[in-house]
Design an enzyme around this catalytic site. Structure first.
Site, PDB file in Angstrom:
ATOM      1  N   ASN A 115       0.836  -1.212   0.000  1.00 12.54           N
ATOM      2  CA  ASN A 115       0.000   0.000   0.000  1.00 12.54           C
ATOM      3  C   ASN A 115       0.867   1.256   0.000  1.00 12.54           C
ATOM      4  O   ASN A 115       0.538   2.239  -0.681  1.00 12.54           O
ATOM      5  CB  ASN A 115      -0.950  -0.002   1.209  1.00 12.54           C
ATOM      6  N   MET A 132       1.254  -2.513  12.318  1.00 19.04           N
ATOM      7  CA  MET A 132       0.709  -3.564  13.182  1.00 19.04           C
ATOM      8  C   MET A 132       0.703  -3.212  14.669  1.00 19.04           C
ATOM      9  O   MET A 132       0.537  -4.089  15.507  1.00 19.04           O
ATOM     10  CB  MET A 132       1.478  -4.880  12.956  1.00 19.04           C
ATOM     11  N   HIS A 148      -8.034  -1.005   5.778  1.00 18.85           N
ATOM     12  CA  HIS A 148      -8.341  -2.306   6.389  1.00 18.85           C
ATOM     13  C   HIS A 148      -8.976  -3.211   5.330  1.00 18.85           C
ATOM     14  O   HIS A 148      -9.841  -2.764   4.576  1.00 18.85           O
ATOM     15  CB  HIS A 148      -9.301  -2.095   7.567  1.00 18.85           C
TER      16      HIS A 148
HETATM   17  C1  GRF Z   1      -3.159  -4.699   3.947  1.00 25.36           C
HETATM   18  O1  GRF Z   1      -4.024  -5.749   3.640  1.00 25.36           O
HETATM   19  C2  GRF Z   1      -3.866  -3.637   4.770  1.00 25.36           C
HETATM   20  O2  GRF Z   1      -5.215  -3.509   4.449  1.00 25.36           O
HETATM   21  C3  GRF Z   1      -3.723  -4.156   6.163  1.00 25.36           C
HETATM   22  O3  GRF Z   1      -2.442  -4.734   6.204  1.00 25.36           O
HETATM   23  C4  GRF Z   1      -2.041  -5.131   4.891  1.00 25.36           C
HETATM   24  C5  GRF Z   1      -0.754  -4.424   4.619  1.00 25.36           C
HETATM   25  O4  GRF Z   1      -0.168  -4.830   3.401  1.00 25.36           O
HETATM   26  N1  GRF Z   1      -3.937  -3.115   7.133  1.00 25.36           N
HETATM   27  P1  GRF Z   1       1.001  -3.962   2.774  1.00 25.36           P
HETATM   28  O5  GRF Z   1       2.109  -3.896   3.825  1.00 25.36           O
HETATM   29  O6  GRF Z   1       0.460  -2.614   2.456  1.00 25.36           O
HETATM   30  O7  GRF Z   1       1.416  -4.724   1.572  1.00 25.36           O
END
Ligand code: GRF
Length: 192
Positions: A15, A90, A109
């Site tokens: 992301n 996290m 999310h």
């Molecule tokens: C994504 O699925 C987001 O929605 C969730 O954690 C994941 C993170 O993935 N909060 P990335 O690190 O962005 O690849």
């Protein structure tokens, strides 16, 4: 120039990368002034460094939540920002941090909130048997995954979906949704 943002992450950073790409393609009028990562093993670190972004690795190991957040606040005090975007971050943020950090915080999310907050949202959706899931960008408040919803995209659940296949299709939509919502914040279409 545009909206000054800070991105927080802990892991893969896809992301985060979608936000970088949207900025580079002039789809998002923003600049990333710092990237905060709590996990020293996160692949996102390399992605941030490759993009020549200020990368603050602030390890939370052996620190209490308060100590870790104080460290983040201290490091961030050297940077300007209008918005904090959590992208796979996290750690839960305390009420105090949310109040004193000085900018609104948003998160993405992988479910249609308020359904399936917390960890393993895609697995929760499959176990429940929903026929439509998706992703949500929301304002971060003290309660996890419960702040006001700023945007959503739907993903149909296929009969033969596994957690992996569903997660992959939701992730594709996340990569569209997150930069779009940040752009709407940047141009004032979403007041925050
Ligand atoms: C994504 O699925 C987001 O929605 C969730 O954690 C994941 C993170 O993935 N909060 P990335 O690190 O962005 O690849």
């Amino acid at each position: 120039m545009g909206l000054k943002i800070v991105i927080f992450g802990s892991g893969r950073g896809s992301n985060f990368q979608s936000i970088v790409d949207a900025i580079n393609r002039n789809k998002l009028n923003a600049q990333i002034n710092a990237v905060v990562i709590n996990n020293p093993d996160a692949p996102m670190i390399k992605k941030a460094e490759t993009n020549n972004l200020t990368t603050l690795v602030i390890d939370n190991t052996d620190l209490s939540q308060g100590q870790h957040e104080d460290k983040i606040l201290q490091e961030l005090s050297s940077y300007e920002f209008d918005l904090i975007c959590l992208a796979g971050y996290m750690r839960i943020l305390s009420k105090n941090f949310i109040e004193v950090v000085g900018a609104p915080i948003i998160n993405i999310h992988p479910s249609l909130l308020p359904a399936f907050p917390g960890l393993h949202a895609q697995k929760q959706a499959l176990n429940y048997g929903v026929k439509v899931s998706g992703c949500t960008v929301h304002r971060v408040t003290e309660e996890v995954d419960a702040g006001p919803i700023l945007g959503q995209r739907c993903v149909p659940v296929e009969e033969d979906d596994t957690v992996d296949t569903l997660a992959r299709r939701i992730l594709e939509q996340e990569h569209i949704l997150y930069p779009e919502i940040i752009q709407k914040i940047a141009n004032g279409k979403i007041p925050i």
